[in-house]
Design a protein around this motif. Structure first.
Motif, mmCIF file in Angstrom:
data_model
loop_
_atom_site.group_PDB
_atom_site.id
_atom_site.type_symbol
_atom_site.label_atom_id
_atom_site.label_comp_id
_atom_site.label_asym_id
_atom_site.label_seq_id
_atom_site.Cartn_x
_atom_site.Cartn_y
_atom_site.Cartn_z
ATOM 1 N N ALA A 1 -3.406 -8.350 -8.400
ATOM 2 C CA ALA A 1 -4.007 -7.724 -7.220
ATOM 3 C C ALA A 1 -3.948 -6.194 -7.293
ATOM 4 O O ALA A 1 -4.716 -5.514 -6.629
ATOM 5 N N TRP A 2 -3.042 -5.662 -8.094
ATOM 6 C CA TRP A 2 -2.859 -4.204 -8.158
ATOM 7 C C TRP A 2 -3.248 -3.642 -9.521
ATOM 8 O O TRP A 2 -2.915 -2.503 -9.835
ATOM 9 N N ARG A 3 -3.942 -4.417 -10.311
ATOM 10 C CA ARG A 3 -4.100 -4.095 -11.717
ATOM 11 C C ARG A 3 -4.728 -2.735 -12.012
ATOM 12 O O ARG A 3 -4.389 -2.105 -13.010
ATOM 13 N N ALA A 4 -5.660 -2.325 -11.201
ATOM 14 C CA ALA A 4 -6.362 -1.079 -11.516
ATOM 15 C C ALA A 4 -5.689 0.129 -10.890
ATOM 16 O O ALA A 4 -6.219 1.237 -10.968
ATOM 17 N N LEU A 5 -4.525 -0.046 -10.291
ATOM 18 C CA LEU A 5 -3.848 1.063 -9.610
ATOM 19 C C LEU A 5 -2.501 1.360 -10.274
ATOM 20 O O LEU A 5 -1.906 0.480 -10.901
ATOM 21 N N PRO A 6 -1.999 2.587 -10.121
ATOM 22 C CA PRO A 6 -0.710 2.925 -10.727
ATOM 23 C C PRO A 6 0.404 1.955 -10.347
ATOM 24 O O PRO A 6 1.244 1.617 -11.189
ATOM 25 N N VAL A 7 0.424 1.474 -9.118
ATOM 26 C CA VAL A 7 1.498 0.578 -8.697
ATOM 27 C C VAL A 7 1.453 -0.770 -9.426
ATOM 28 O O VAL A 7 2.441 -1.497 -9.452
ATOM 29 N N GLY A 8 0.309 -1.074 -10.023
ATOM 30 C CA GLY A 8 0.185 -2.318 -10.784
ATOM 31 C C GLY A 8 0.593 -2.179 -12.240
ATOM 32 O O GLY A 8 0.526 -3.133 -13.002
ATOM 33 N N GLN B 1 0.822 -1.207 0.000
ATOM 34 C CA GLN B 1 0.000 0.000 0.000
ATOM 35 C C GLN B 1 0.858 1.260 0.000
ATOM 36 O O GLN B 1 0.502 2.269 -0.605
ATOM 37 N N GLN B 2 1.993 1.189 0.708
ATOM 38 C CA GLN B 2 2.887 2.353 0.714
ATOM 39 C C GLN B 2 3.434 2.627 -0.686
ATOM 40 O O GLN B 2 3.469 3.769 -1.156
ATOM 41 N N ALA B 3 3.845 1.563 -1.376
ATOM 42 C CA ALA B 3 4.328 1.738 -2.750
ATOM 43 C C ALA B 3 3.199 2.249 -3.638
ATOM 44 O O ALA B 3 3.393 3.121 -4.488
ATOM 45 N N SER B 4 2.014 1.715 -3.410
ATOM 46 C CA SER B 4 0.848 2.132 -4.185
ATOM 47 C C SER B 4 0.561 3.618 -3.970
ATOM 48 O O SER B 4 0.316 4.366 -4.920
ATOM 49 N N LEU B 5 0.627 4.015 -2.721
ATOM 50 C CA LEU B 5 0.387 5.426 -2.393
ATOM 51 C C LEU B 5 1.415 6.316 -3.096
ATOM 52 O O LEU B 5 1.075 7.366 -3.660
ATOM 53 N N ALA B 6 2.678 5.876 -3.089
ATOM 54 C CA ALA B 6 3.725 6.683 -3.723
ATOM 55 C C ALA B 6 3.476 6.818 -5.230
ATOM 56 O O ALA B 6 3.677 7.892 -5.808
ATOM 57 N N GLU B 7 3.017 5.732 -5.851
ATOM 58 C CA GLU B 7 2.768 5.798 -7.299
ATOM 59 C C GLU B 7 1.536 6.643 -7.613
ATOM 60 O O GLU B 7 1.496 7.328 -8.635
#
Lengths: 491, 491
Positions: free
Chosen positions: A274-281, A75-81
């Motif tokens: 699992a992260w497909r719809a988010l920038p981190v994916g 989630q932290q990586a996701s937030l950063a992206e």
């Protein structure tokens, strides 16, 4: 709570981008010409909506609140992206974005007829506007990010990469590449190469392409192959739309194009579900993307073991001919010859084209080169790097690429970074799984599993340097690329 | 000012709908199965966005202000159609919309397996929920619009049409149609009909389909032909996406389907360009749409003069055989036979299927029939209208159609209204341009120009009654349809 609000917001953006990707693919592959104006309007409205989604004024508060939440590393990586996407979309004043987009469209549109007319003088004023506005954008980004102007643009395509890294890297590369080109050409002089005799009917080329995609593990439940004027890998990672174009006289163009795009496609198909719809994916960077397409096209497809598997496929679809002998294919597809056109360049001379463009675009953005002096610099570098006299041939010189016409400065290094990453991955994979010869011949799936495990499934969860270090066991280094070239071309 | 603000707002909605139409087409024709979940999510987000666009709270003020502006007649019609779209989107409470959509999806989804299993008992509880929620929606619409419950639903598909018009119209139609069916069957008894012998390779069927679309003036610069499981006419009016499905053993199914959809497509392609992105530039009603597809499929394609042109096309693509003789084709494609399945019904028995459904759906919505009694009513009407005993055969009885499963009550009359409109247009066109025989043989373009001038280019600028009156010179009347049938089937 704020993190999940953000995630939901960015998922909606992803859904809109999905529609844009499919309708963009349709525009290039299926749409009848008369549909274009309505499509352009519809996609224009979509672009505005996506922009608005990223400009949402609630985002600042959500980001601030999410920083306070207890998040796991993903989630932290996701937030950063998400933050990076938001930053890139909001950093420039709207006026500048609009002016730049307008100047870019105008210049690119004119380029389509000015290039065939070899009309540098007609191109220059339009290009000067693009450069001026791109410098302005670079300056604004540089201020906000604490980077140099050029680095602030590089950051858009290859996050974390800096000119201070590229300068010595490319100097080192140049140091051994230019002599190596001569050495390879000397060795190849007089080597017999038989060009395959066409025609190669399109139905057969398509069937061959599908066979090769299957061999390369392309997942046809999540993608398809079609035709477009300019080949690309589009769609979404759940449904990758790969395109090629066929020339009845030339079987290699479509085939190698399909293999290259299949590398891009497998990376997309392998991104973390699992992260497909988010920038981190999403894919990590343009350079990492290119490392996968080049791994497929260069490391794999031009490998003698692969060409030994390709040979019977060629015979199956087009009948037998001496040119299809594996040895001949290997000589044919590793032929080195300096030329003016980047996209036609071989594996060995390609980096020279990229370094030339890097020199120029960096100096253009840093204000050390003015657009009107571009041709002289181009000619000089072409002479220095490839020994070619390009004076007066703008069409096959500084007017050949689309990138600069719409202001995409900072993109070019990705091509050669991709080649360097691919060579590092090749060595690491070889150390862990054994020689590529055996794997290609007996268990190509193991190669893809390795790439999946080390690159694809990580999406943007790690930064590029860390991704590369974990996958290859070392930092960015041109030596593996040198070894790869020496082994293949002089070994 | 407010009018143009509204127009801009609805144009944006149209752009979003454009993306939805293309991605929906792609889903049915091109998308690999693994892409479906992501696509469904993306289209779901788009549907929400479209809904939000129509729920914009500024719309009420804009409409009020626009009413005060000085508008030309086209703008006035445009304003009325924007208002209708807004009204239909905002009239029902959001909870009810959601509950209905959910119940409809659930019932439709279950129906896909319950129908083949002939499982009425399994279907009933799901259907009861759909009916209950549809009645609730109908009641809310009825209150707001000052209409009966059923009329308030009819208004969604055939604006301006009322049960008070349909009841006597259908009674009159029934009065002569049922005896006419017997009369035609008596006449056709023992008539020699030779079925064409297959197989008909799909490539040939597609080429034939394209030939016939060309003959019918389909504009391939603004549309294309593809394959889907359930044929439809989709896309947008600038880029109409028509689909069919091929059966190697049956050349008529795809061909007649293509002709039918080409009628829909030419209406779409002919809609007024100046109003294309606004509601007033869309097709007038489902009945008018069906009048165009039926005009192409029935008035034109089953006309002996058309079949005389079709015969050599069949021979060109599939070789010569006695069944392709024009006389035999005419007998083949005007064969009348009562059957259980609406979509397989011929031109003469088709209205009986529609009237049966009208009786039932009207009484369901007005609360005069409960879902559990539907099968008895169905069986009784099938016996009365077509002399068929359908007891216990739910699969080919009241479970055969998709319409009711998701609550689309009020749609069915459009099919027969389309047939009546088409017959009125045929007579008017004949009065003005001369016999259809000559036109089809020598100048089919004149037929399309006439339809364009009288129907297509008007979009929704006139209401249906006025459109029909101006085009045909008379109000809605079943007599031209009777004359058409008598002339073709008993003449």
């Amino acid at each position: 709570m704020s993190y999940s609000t953000l995630a939901n917001h960015f998922e909606q953006l992803h859904h809109l981008q999905h529609l844009g990707a499919i309708c963009g693919w349709d525009q290039a592959t299926m749409m009848p010409p008369g549909g274009n104006e309505a499509r352009a309007n519809a996609l224009g409205t979509l672009a505005e909506l996506c922009h608005r989604q990223l400009q949402d004024e609630r985002l600042a508060d959500w980001f601030a609140a999410a920083e306070e939440e207890s998040l796991n590393p993903g989630q932290q990586a996701s937030l950063a992206e998400m933050r990076r996407a938001w930053r890139d979309a909001t950093l420039l004043p709207a006026d500048l974005v609009r002016a730049r987009s307008l100047a870019g469209s105008r210049c690119e549109h004119a380029w389509r007829s000015l290039r065939p007319a070899n009309d540098w003088a007609g191109f220059l004023p339009l290009f000067e506007e693009v450069v001026a506005l791109s410098r302005e954008a670079a300056a604004a980004r540089a201020d906000a990010l604490g980077l140099s102007r050029y680095d602030s643009l590089l950051e858009l395509y290859e996050p974390g990469m800096r000119g201070a890294t590229l300068d010595p890297l490319f100097a080192q590369l140049r140091g051994w590449l230019l002599p190596l080109i001569d050495e390879v050409r000397e060795k190849q002089r007089g080597e017999p190469v038989l060009p395959p005799a066409g025609p190669f009917p399109i139905a057969g080329q398509k069937a061959l392409g599908l066979d090769v995609m299957n061999l390369l593990g392309f997942d046809f439940n999540h993608g398809r192959l079609d035709v477009s004027v300019h080949p690309f890998c589009g769609g979404v990672s759940e449904d990758v739309r790969l395109t090629t174009r066929y020339d009845e006289q030339d079987v290699a163009q479509a085939l190698m194009g399909i293999i290259h795009e299949t590398g891009h496609a497998r990376y997309e198909q392998g991104l973390p579900a699992a992260w497909r719809a988010l920038p981190v994916g999403q894919a990590r960077s343009m350079g990492v993307h290119e490392s996968q397409s080049l791994f497929f096209e260069m490391q794999l497809a031009r490998h003698p073991a692969f060409l030994a598997r390709l040979s019977p496929l060629l015979e199956r679809h087009f009948g037998s001919q001496p040119a299809f002998a594996p040895d001949n294919l290997a000589r044919l597809y590793t032929r080195v010859e300096p030329g003016r056109i980047r996209v036609d360049a071989d594996e060995v001379t390609y980096p020279a084209h990229v370094m030339l463009r890097y020199d120029i675009e960096r100096d253009l953005m840093e204000g050390r080169l003015e657009p009107r002096h571009l041709p002289e610099r181009w000619d000089q570098l072409m002479q220095d790097y490839l020994g070619l006299d390009t004076r007066g041939d703008y069409r096959n010189g500084c007017l050949q690429d689309i990138h600069w016409t719409d202001g995409s400065f900072g993109y070019f290094p990705s091509y050669t970074l991709g080649a360097l990453y691919a060579a590092q991955l090749e060595e690491a994979l070889g150390r862990q799984l054994g020689p590529l010869d055996d794997l290609i011949g007996q268990d190509p799936g193991a190669i893809f599993d390795w790439l999946d495990q080390h690159i694809w499934r990580h999406g943007s969860l790690l930064d590029t340097a860390e991704l590369l270090r974990r996958a290859s066991g070392q930092a960015l280094d041109p030596e593996p690329f040198r070894r790869h070239l020496r082994q293949r071309y002089l070994g």
